[in-house]
Enzyme design. Structure first.
Site, mmCIF file in Angstrom:
data_model
loop_
_atom_site.group_PDB
_atom_site.id
_atom_site.type_symbol
_atom_site.label_atom_id
_atom_site.label_comp_id
_atom_site.label_asym_id
_atom_site.label_seq_id
_atom_site.Cartn_x
_atom_site.Cartn_y
_atom_site.Cartn_z
ATOM 1 N N GLU A 158 0.531 8.384 -19.592
ATOM 2 C CA GLU A 158 0.141 9.586 -20.339
ATOM 3 C C GLU A 158 0.528 9.451 -21.807
ATOM 4 O O GLU A 158 -0.145 9.983 -22.691
ATOM 5 C CB GLU A 158 0.774 10.827 -19.676
ATOM 6 C CG GLU A 158 0.045 11.158 -18.376
ATOM 7 C CD GLU A 158 0.887 11.818 -17.307
ATOM 8 O OE1 GLU A 158 1.985 12.313 -17.606
ATOM 9 O OE2 GLU A 158 0.443 11.811 -16.140
ATOM 10 N N ASN A 209 9.722 12.326 -12.125
ATOM 11 C CA ASN A 209 9.246 12.562 -13.492
ATOM 12 C C ASN A 209 8.650 13.969 -13.518
ATOM 13 O O ASN A 209 7.548 14.179 -13.017
ATOM 14 C CB ASN A 209 8.190 11.496 -13.846
ATOM 15 C CG ASN A 209 7.555 11.757 -15.202
ATOM 16 O OD1 ASN A 209 7.991 12.636 -15.951
ATOM 17 N ND2 ASN A 209 6.520 10.995 -15.519
ATOM 18 N N GLU A 220 2.178 2.027 -11.960
ATOM 19 C CA GLU A 220 1.465 3.289 -11.750
ATOM 20 C C GLU A 220 -0.008 3.096 -12.115
ATOM 21 O O GLU A 220 -0.369 3.156 -13.301
ATOM 22 C CB GLU A 220 2.057 4.390 -12.646
ATOM 23 C CG GLU A 220 3.514 4.669 -12.389
ATOM 24 C CD GLU A 220 3.893 6.086 -12.826
ATOM 25 O OE1 GLU A 220 4.444 6.802 -11.980
ATOM 26 O OE2 GLU A 220 3.614 6.479 -13.971
ATOM 27 N N SER A 264 0.558 9.611 -7.058
ATOM 28 C CA SER A 264 0.259 10.382 -5.834
ATOM 29 C C SER A 264 1.144 9.998 -4.655
ATOM 30 O O SER A 264 0.695 10.035 -3.504
ATOM 31 C CB SER A 264 -1.223 10.265 -5.458
ATOM 32 O OG SER A 264 -2.019 10.844 -6.480
ATOM 33 N N LYS A 313 7.606 15.608 -15.933
ATOM 34 C CA LYS A 313 6.567 15.773 -16.978
ATOM 35 C C LYS A 313 6.820 17.074 -17.755
ATOM 36 O O LYS A 313 7.976 17.453 -17.935
ATOM 37 C CB LYS A 313 5.170 15.692 -16.358
ATOM 38 C CG LYS A 313 4.998 14.399 -15.545
ATOM 39 C CD LYS A 313 3.575 14.073 -15.161
ATOM 40 C CE LYS A 313 3.549 12.768 -14.380
ATOM 41 N NZ LYS A 313 2.197 12.342 -14.019
ATOM 42 N N GLY A 367 -1.735 11.838 -10.187
ATOM 43 C CA GLY A 367 -2.160 13.232 -10.105
ATOM 44 C C GLY A 367 -3.512 13.435 -9.438
ATOM 45 O O GLY A 367 -4.085 14.518 -9.510
ATOM 46 N N HIS A 394 4.949 5.505 -20.231
ATOM 47 C CA HIS A 394 4.136 6.162 -19.197
ATOM 48 C C HIS A 394 2.677 6.185 -19.670
ATOM 49 O O HIS A 394 2.406 6.343 -20.862
ATOM 50 C CB HIS A 394 4.651 7.586 -18.953
ATOM 51 C CG HIS A 394 4.037 8.203 -17.740
ATOM 52 N ND1 HIS A 394 2.764 8.726 -17.751
ATOM 53 C CD2 HIS A 394 4.490 8.342 -16.472
ATOM 54 C CE1 HIS A 394 2.475 9.161 -16.536
ATOM 55 N NE2 HIS A 394 3.497 8.938 -15.740
HETATM 56 P P1 13P Z 1 1.969 12.027 -9.501
HETATM 57 O O1 13P Z 1 3.039 11.731 -8.497
HETATM 58 O O2 13P Z 1 1.836 13.482 -9.812
HETATM 59 O O3 13P Z 1 0.681 11.342 -9.169
HETATM 60 O O4 13P Z 1 2.478 11.371 -10.886
HETATM 61 C C1 13P Z 1 2.912 10.069 -10.891
HETATM 62 C C2 13P Z 1 3.506 9.789 -12.222
HETATM 63 O O5 13P Z 1 2.815 9.752 -13.219
HETATM 64 C C3 13P Z 1 4.959 9.602 -12.274
HETATM 65 O O6 13P Z 1 5.351 9.102 -13.516
#
Ligand code: 13P
Length: 254
Positions: free
Chosen positions: A102, A12, A170, A216, A14, A176, A100
């Site tokens: 976010e 992803n 997740e 992560s 982002k 992150g 997601h």
């Molecule tokens: P990270 O791997 O940067 O923690 O992000 C995970 C994520 O949100 C994947 O959709």
């Protein structure tokens, strides 16, 4: 029991990358995949909308699949700034992320909204990668299981199949941050997800649905996470932005 589930390594990206970045990352991955004559994993990259067409070109002929990060539930219409599942299928996407954290947080997406998006993705012949996971406050309050159960019940369309559905667990607090749950904690949530899917969709479909871990995941911890019985791959953010790290994670399935 051996399962029919092939690990899925999903990137992803982002809101990262200009055209040159996306093209070079996709072509580096394409080169690596070409030499992997007997890959034991599936791989998909989910660039931002602006890069999908360029990444599709860079991936042409490769075994790496293309995905997107979101879509609108409607097929078309007056939805300024939105992108439909049909448009993504038209660009060659096989996967679309739905719900997601976010987007749940920044765009106030409810379970019902996520379910409608996932259904739109499935209706276009693609697979929805449906994201669920608890916040830190919810984990501290021992609410993880309840949150995961209710997000699953509210976000996964019925019927859903092994071919058109992927679940990504997740934990919001792991995204992150460099922090991850322990492998025991990951396994117990994934086992719960499998049980809930079986109850909702039946044993046959549930047995084929891949449940990814995200938050992560890095080359350093991927092997332990991917070895867990009910972890069928990863949804990777930061570490999917370099071919070296993303490929190293995929190699942890081998
Ligand atoms: P990270 O791997 O940067 O923690 O992000 C995970 C994520 O949100 C994947 O959709």
């Amino acid at each position: 029991m051996s399962t029919p589930r092939r690990p899925l390594i999903a990137g992803n990206w982002k809101m990262n990358g200009l055209r040159a970045d996306g093209e070079s990352l996709a072509s580096d991955l394409t080169d690596l995949m070409k030499n992997e004559t007997d890959a034991v994993f599936d791989m998909v990259v989910c660039p931002p909308f602006t890069l999908i067409a360029a990444v599709a070109d860079a991936l042409a002929g490769s075994a790496i699949a293309l995905g997107a990060q979101d879509c609108h539930p409607a097929e078309k219409g007056a939805h300024t700034g939105d992108v439909s599942a049909a448009m993504l299928a038209d660009l060659g996407c096989d996967f679309v992320i739905a719900g997601h954290s976010e987007r749940r947080t920044n765009h106030f997406e409810s379970d019902a909204a996520v379910q409608a998006k996932a259904a739109a993705v499935q209706a276009q012949g693609m697979a929805a990668i449906i994201c669920i996971g608890e916040t830190e406050e919810q984990r501290d309050g021992a609410m993880t299981f309840d949150v995961v159960k209710s997000q699953l019940a509210g976000s996964v369309p019925k019927p859903s199949t092994a071919a058109n559905t992927v679940i990504a667990y997740e934990p919001v607090w792991a995204i992150g941050t460099g922090r991850t749950p322990s492998t025991d904690e990951v396994q117990e949530v994934h086992a719960l997800i499998r049980t809930e899917l079986t109850a909702a969709l039946g044993a046959e479909e549930s047995a084929g649905i891949r449940v990814l871990y995200g938050g992560s995941m890095k080359p350093e911890n991927a092997r332990d996470l991917l070895a867990l019985e009910d972890v069928d791959g990863g949804l990777i953010g930061g570490a999917s932005l370099t071919a070296e790290n993303f490929w190293a994670i995929a190699q942890s399935c081998v």
